[in-house]
Design an enzyme around this catalytic site. Structure first.
Site, short mmCIF file in Angstrom:
data_model
loop_
_atom_site.label_atom_id
_atom_site.label_comp_id
_atom_site.label_asym_id
_atom_site.label_seq_id
_atom_site.Cartn_x
_atom_site.Cartn_y
_atom_site.Cartn_z
N GLN A 323 74.13 9.19 -57.63
CA GLN A 323 73.93 9.51 -56.17
C GLN A 323 74.11 7.71 -55.55
O GLN A 323 73.78 6.94 -55.88
CB GLN A 323 72.32 9.46 -55.99
CG GLN A 323 71.76 10.80 -56.51
CD GLN A 323 71.28 10.68 -57.95
OE1 GLN A 323 71.64 10.07 -58.78
NE2 GLN A 323 69.93 11.52 -57.92
N GLN A 345 79.06 11.35 -55.63
CA GLN A 345 77.84 12.13 -55.49
C GLN A 345 77.03 11.82 -54.26
O GLN A 345 76.72 10.59 -54.05
CB GLN A 345 77.19 11.95 -56.81
CG GLN A 345 75.75 12.84 -56.93
CD GLN A 345 75.12 12.67 -58.07
OE1 GLN A 345 75.71 12.40 -59.17
NE2 GLN A 345 73.72 13.40 -58.26
N ASP A 346 76.52 12.88 -53.75
CA ASP A 346 75.67 12.65 -52.28
C ASP A 346 76.28 11.45 -51.27
O ASP A 346 75.81 10.79 -50.75
CB ASP A 346 74.39 12.03 -53.01
CG ASP A 346 73.50 12.79 -53.58
OD1 ASP A 346 74.00 13.80 -54.00
OD2 ASP A 346 72.38 12.40 -54.30
N ASP A 367 77.30 17.73 -54.93
CA ASP A 367 75.97 17.60 -53.87
C ASP A 367 76.53 16.83 -52.81
O ASP A 367 75.66 16.39 -52.08
CB ASP A 367 74.79 17.65 -54.30
CG ASP A 367 74.43 18.46 -55.58
OD1 ASP A 367 74.81 19.51 -55.74
OD2 ASP A 367 73.40 17.82 -56.33
N ARG A 432 74.73 24.84 -54.42
CA ARG A 432 73.70 25.03 -55.17
C ARG A 432 72.46 24.77 -54.62
O ARG A 432 72.18 23.73 -53.67
CB ARG A 432 73.86 24.37 -56.48
CG ARG A 432 73.63 22.64 -56.62
CD ARG A 432 73.86 22.41 -57.94
NE ARG A 432 73.57 20.53 -57.84
CZ ARG A 432 73.32 20.08 -58.94
NH1 ARG A 432 72.87 20.75 -59.98
NH2 ARG A 432 73.24 18.85 -58.98
#
Length: 530
Positions: A323, A345-346, A367, A432
């Site tokens: 993250q 990520q993120d 994500d 998701r």
């Protein structure tokens, strides 16, 4: 330290058992319900006031541990996050209480009181959850006590959300150009379509947004020393608090590593750069190095009415650091126009409140568009990139926790693809479910063949949220848009009518016709072609 824990436990028990509030406790049985509430207005306001008091008590308790974990970097960050988030919740609850008492006032909202209160309460609910999540990876009694203290607040806010009725947004007004778009933005200047301004937008504010031959800025930030400041952070600190006028900060070309956070008191700030990948705000904070996800952001904003254009926000930590947020927003009624968000990520944390992204570039791996805001993305280039070996790319992870929240992601007129260096073996999905009622709708967008035929991915390969999520698709096109092999989850649906899809348009989902015209940024109000 043991005595401090015992005091914390005693005070926590006292708060939870002596401060419980709920609907039906009002002494005034003759209160009339307002159009946007299912309960009497004074009863609702009393519940909000009591909840604010409990949040203040929890802040007092948690603050006892501030600075107490010098050797535990992550736990110290988690405590700091909680204090900031609960302080933000107090503001959102206060706005809600004011709106319930004065539903005709338009000082801090859109005029759609139901939407405003739903938004602010949804944000306050999300804040408690984010506070709890910050303690992931930590151990000890502090995690249990803080999370336990927030359960009561969460329950109360949920009850208040359930009591708010959302009035339908007004239908889109006649467009000044085809497709329902406000065509107020040229390639290098902002010229608002002034006949679409709401009555409450002052003429002076409109004039401030007219930018020709370069930005008409209040201050200039320049890395080379040719402006008022060399640091974006210093320019933000110099901005007025609770300003009802646009405060324009022109950020000249350069790479800025300031770790900027625009606080909740800095309203209506507009930042203008020299272009994507020309004006760059960069950082590399990440979860592996001990930061909470919330605190990893290279740039973060809380103050309402934020606008940015022609700027890149990036986090360069890399996929192995997990993250690592480039941009985080809790700014209600905010606009990001012609900006880029680059990370892994993120990347983009649309944490809470109503947000609008237009003609932006968003890249990442896992994500990389996530959070619990009410957000519309229009005409954006959304691109998955190369991550870790055998890692699956997931574009969205929307975080709606309760069905009473008005949050979700709407992706319209966008281009969804993968970067050239992404291997054919990398599996890419539209999203998701991060939380139980995760909600994402993709409509009228191009989906490349790099997206898996099933479209959507389970959370950690289990059945979590598959019955309760809301994932929808409407009139998409491109080789990856085929619906024949899509997931068969109960929560997934193909939107077959314009009436269904209209619920996720700018005019309906974020009541954009009430506030976007004042920004001067073009948008499409409904389902019309751009």
């Amino acid at each position: 330290m043991a005595s401090a824990f015992l005091k914390f436990v005693f005070l926590l028990v006292f708060v939870l058992f002596t401060s419980f509030v709920g609907f039906g406790k009002s002494d005034d049985s003759n209160n009339e319900q307002t159009e946007c509430l299912n309960v009497p207005a004074s009863e609702f306001a009393g519940s909000v006031m009591s909840t604010i008091a409990i949040v203040r008590q929890v802040i007092s308790l948690v603050s006892r541990f501030s600075g107490a974990f010098g050797g535990d970097f992550r736990q110290s960050n988690a405590v700091s996050d909680c204090l900031d988030l609960m302080d933000l919740s107090i503001d959102e609850l206060t706005l809600t209480m004011s709106a319930s008492k004065n539903p005709n006032a338009k000082d801090n909202g859109t005029g759609n009181v139901g939407s405003d209160m739903k938004t602010w309460l949804s944000g306050a609910l999300t804040n408690q959850d984010t506070c709890s999540l910050g303690f992931e990876g930590t151990n000890g009694i502090v995690k249990s006590l803080v999370v336990g203290s927030l359960d009561q607040v969460t329950s109360l806010i949920y009850d208040m959300l359930s009591a708010v009725k959302t009035a339908p947004a007004p239908p889109p007004k006649a467009a000044s150009s085809p497709g329902g778009s406000n065509k107020g933005v040229g390639s290098r200047k902002l010229i608002p379509n002034t006949d679409k301004y709401p009555d409450w937008v002052k003429t002076h504010d409109q004039n401030l947004l007219q930018v020709a031959n370069g930005p008409m800025a209040d201050v200039v930030v320049a890395a080379d020393g040719t402006g008022n400041f060399t640091s974006i952070k210093d320019a933000i600190e110099a901005a007025p608090e609770y300003s009802t006028k646009r405060y324009i900060i022109y950020v000249k070309k350069g790479v800025y590593k300031d770790y900027v956070e625009i606080g909740k008191k800095k309203w209506n700030i507009m930042m203008i750069g020299d272009g994507v990948d020309v004006t760059v705000i960069s950082g590399n904070r990440n979860f592996i190095d001990g930061w909470t996800t919330y605190r990893t952001a290279s740039f973060a904003v809380k103050g309402q009415g934020f606008i940015a254009r022609d700027i890149t926000f990036e986090n360069t930590a890399g996929p192995e650091k997990h993250q690592a947020v480039a941009f985080r927003s809790d700014s209600d009624l905010s606009v990001l126009y012609r900006c880029a968000f680059r990370g892994y990520q993120d990347t983009l944390y649309a944490h809470s409140q109503r947000q609008f992204y237009r003609e932006c570039v968003i890249t990442g791996t896992v994500d990389f568009i996530f959070g619990d805001g009410a957000v519309v993305f229009q005409n954006c280039n959304i691109q998955a990139r190369k991550g870790l070996p055998d890692q699956k790319n997931t574009i969205t992870a929307q975080g709606r926790k309760e069905p009473v929240q008005n949050t979700g992601f709407s992706i319209q007129f966008c281009n969804i693809s993968v970067a050239n260096d992404v291997l054919n073996t990398t599996q890419t999905y539209l999203g998701r479910p991060w939380k139980l009622y995760s909600r994402t709708v993709i409509m009228q967008s191009y989906i490349s063949g790099s997206v898996r035929p099933e479209g959507w991915l389970e959370w950690n390969a289990d059945n979590f949220a598959l019955d309760t999520l809301f994932y929808g698709e409407y009139m998409n096109y491109g080789p990856g848009s085929g619906l024949g092999a899509r997931v068969k989850w109960p929560g997934y649906r193909v939107l077959n009518s314009s009436a269904q899809a209209s619920n996720f348009t700018v005019s309906q989902f974020i009541v954009g016709n009430t506030w976007l015209p004042s920004t001067g940024v073009k948008y499409t109000a409904g389902l019309g072609a751009v």
